[in-house]
Design an enzyme around this catalytic site. Sequence first.
Site, PDB file in Angstrom:
ATOM      1  N   ASN A  12       0.878  -1.178   0.000  1.00  0.00           N
ATOM      2  CA  ASN A  12       0.000   0.000   0.000  1.00  0.00           C
ATOM      3  C   ASN A  12       0.910   1.222   0.000  1.00  0.00           C
ATOM      4  O   ASN A  12       1.533   1.522   1.012  1.00  0.00           O
ATOM      5  CB  ASN A  12      -0.891  -0.036   1.252  1.00  0.00           C
ATOM      6  N   LYS A  14       0.133   4.290  -0.232  1.00  0.00           N
ATOM      7  CA  LYS A  14      -0.450   5.504   0.356  1.00  0.00           C
ATOM      8  C   LYS A  14      -0.204   6.689  -0.594  1.00  0.00           C
ATOM      9  O   LYS A  14      -0.266   6.505  -1.808  1.00  0.00           O
ATOM     10  CB  LYS A  14       0.111   5.715   1.765  1.00  0.00           C
ATOM     11  N   HIS A  97      -9.246   1.239   5.495  1.00  0.00           N
ATOM     12  CA  HIS A  97      -7.937   1.480   6.109  1.00  0.00           C
ATOM     13  C   HIS A  97      -8.096   2.476   7.267  1.00  0.00           C
ATOM     14  O   HIS A  97      -8.897   3.413   7.176  1.00  0.00           O
ATOM     15  CB  HIS A  97      -6.956   2.034   5.069  1.00  0.00           C
ATOM     16  N   GLU A  99      -6.380   4.894   8.160  1.00  0.00           N
ATOM     17  CA  GLU A  99      -6.165   6.304   7.777  1.00  0.00           C
ATOM     18  C   GLU A  99      -7.438   6.892   7.175  1.00  0.00           C
ATOM     19  O   GLU A  99      -7.754   8.063   7.397  1.00  0.00           O
ATOM     20  CB  GLU A  99      -4.956   6.410   6.828  1.00  0.00           C
ATOM     21  N   GLU A 170      -4.866  -4.752  10.791  1.00  0.00           N
ATOM     22  CA  GLU A 170      -3.838  -3.717  10.919  1.00  0.00           C
ATOM     23  C   GLU A 170      -4.054  -2.936  12.215  1.00  0.00           C
ATOM     24  O   GLU A 170      -4.843  -1.969  12.237  1.00  0.00           O
ATOM     25  CB  GLU A 170      -3.922  -2.745   9.738  1.00  0.00           C
ATOM     26  N   GLY A 176       3.184   2.352  10.603  1.00  0.00           N
ATOM     27  CA  GLY A 176       4.158   3.434  10.418  1.00  0.00           C
ATOM     28  C   GLY A 176       4.933   3.782  11.682  1.00  0.00           C
ATOM     29  O   GLY A 176       5.577   4.827  11.748  1.00  0.00           O
ATOM     30  N   SER A 216       4.051  -2.113  10.144  1.00  0.00           N
ATOM     31  CA  SER A 216       5.504  -2.178  10.329  1.00  0.00           C
ATOM     32  C   SER A 216       6.117  -3.523   9.916  1.00  0.00           C
ATOM     33  O   SER A 216       7.064  -3.996  10.536  1.00  0.00           O
ATOM     34  CB  SER A 216       5.881  -1.846  11.772  1.00  0.00           C
TER      35      SER A 216
HETATM   36  P1  13P Z   1       3.533   0.409   7.466  1.00  0.00           P
HETATM   37  O1  13P Z   1       3.972  -0.915   6.871  1.00  0.00           O
HETATM   38  O2  13P Z   1       4.269   1.567   6.914  1.00  0.00           O
HETATM   39  O3  13P Z   1       3.496   0.324   8.954  1.00  0.00           O
HETATM   40  O4  13P Z   1       2.000   0.626   6.988  1.00  0.00           O
HETATM   41  C1  13P Z   1       1.092  -0.409   7.112  1.00  0.00           C
HETATM   42  C2  13P Z   1      -0.153  -0.061   6.401  1.00  0.00           C
HETATM   43  O5  13P Z   1      -0.861   0.860   6.783  1.00  0.00           O
HETATM   44  C3  13P Z   1      -0.507  -0.834   5.200  1.00  0.00           C
HETATM   45  O6  13P Z   1      -1.805  -0.584   4.776  1.00  0.00           O
END
Ligand code: 13P
Length: 260
Positions: A12, A14, A97, A99, A170, A176, A216
């Site tokens: 992903n 983003k 997600h 976010e 997640e 992140g 992560s």
């Molecule tokens: P990270 O791997 O950067 O922690 O992000 C995970 C994520 O949100 C995947 O959708």
Amino acid sequence: MTGRRTVRIYGNWKMHKGPEEALDFFQKWSLPPAGNRCECGIAPPFVSLVPLVHLAKEKGLKLGAQNCHFEEKGAFTGEISAFMLKEMGVHFVILGHSERRLLFGEDSFFIAKKLRAALQAGLEVVLCVGETLEEREQGREKEVVSEMLNASLGDVTRDEIVERITIAYEPVWAIGTGRNATPGQAGEMHAFIREVIDERYGAGTGTQVTVQYGGSVKPSNVEELASVEDIDGFLVGGASLETETFADIIEKTLMVKQLR
Ligand code: 13P
């Protein structure tokens, strides 16, 4: 693994990589596809999807979008419909997600509408669920995940969840932050997600659904996470932005899952 479960490793991106950088990544990609028990793919920003469609096919990568709207067309300034994504050759869409839920105010009922539209358009769906740190500290993580899952699934049928949906667990506190869930924490939640699916769709359904872990994931922790039987693959953020790192994550997962 039983039933239709597949090892699925998706990146992903983003809001990273415009068309030029995205093309550069795909041109450098040299990992051969791993056969029909494993699917690898990337969800770039919308504007980078168009130039990648043909290369993605050539390289054996599934192309995904990070969002879609639930209507087919109409006066929805700034939105892109699931049908448009399907028409241009997109394979899957990420919905729910954290976010989108936390920064853009999307709730599970809104996500359920998008999920229905995505399935109607012929897309596969990665449905994300996960608790915040505060919810985990209060011991409410299972309650929260179960509520999210049940409300986001809406009117999804048993066949649809087995054949066309991937659940991504997640935990928000692992996204992140560099702090991944331990194999024990992730394994426990993945097993619980399968129980929730069993309750909803009947015993034995949960073990047939593909459940990814995200948060992560990197080359240094992927092997211990992949060794958990209930973890079918990964949704990778930051570590999917470099070809070598993402390829390393895929190779290590395939070795642990004995697909290489
Ligand atoms: P990270 O791997 O950067 O922690 O992000 C995970 C994520 O949100 C995947 O959708």
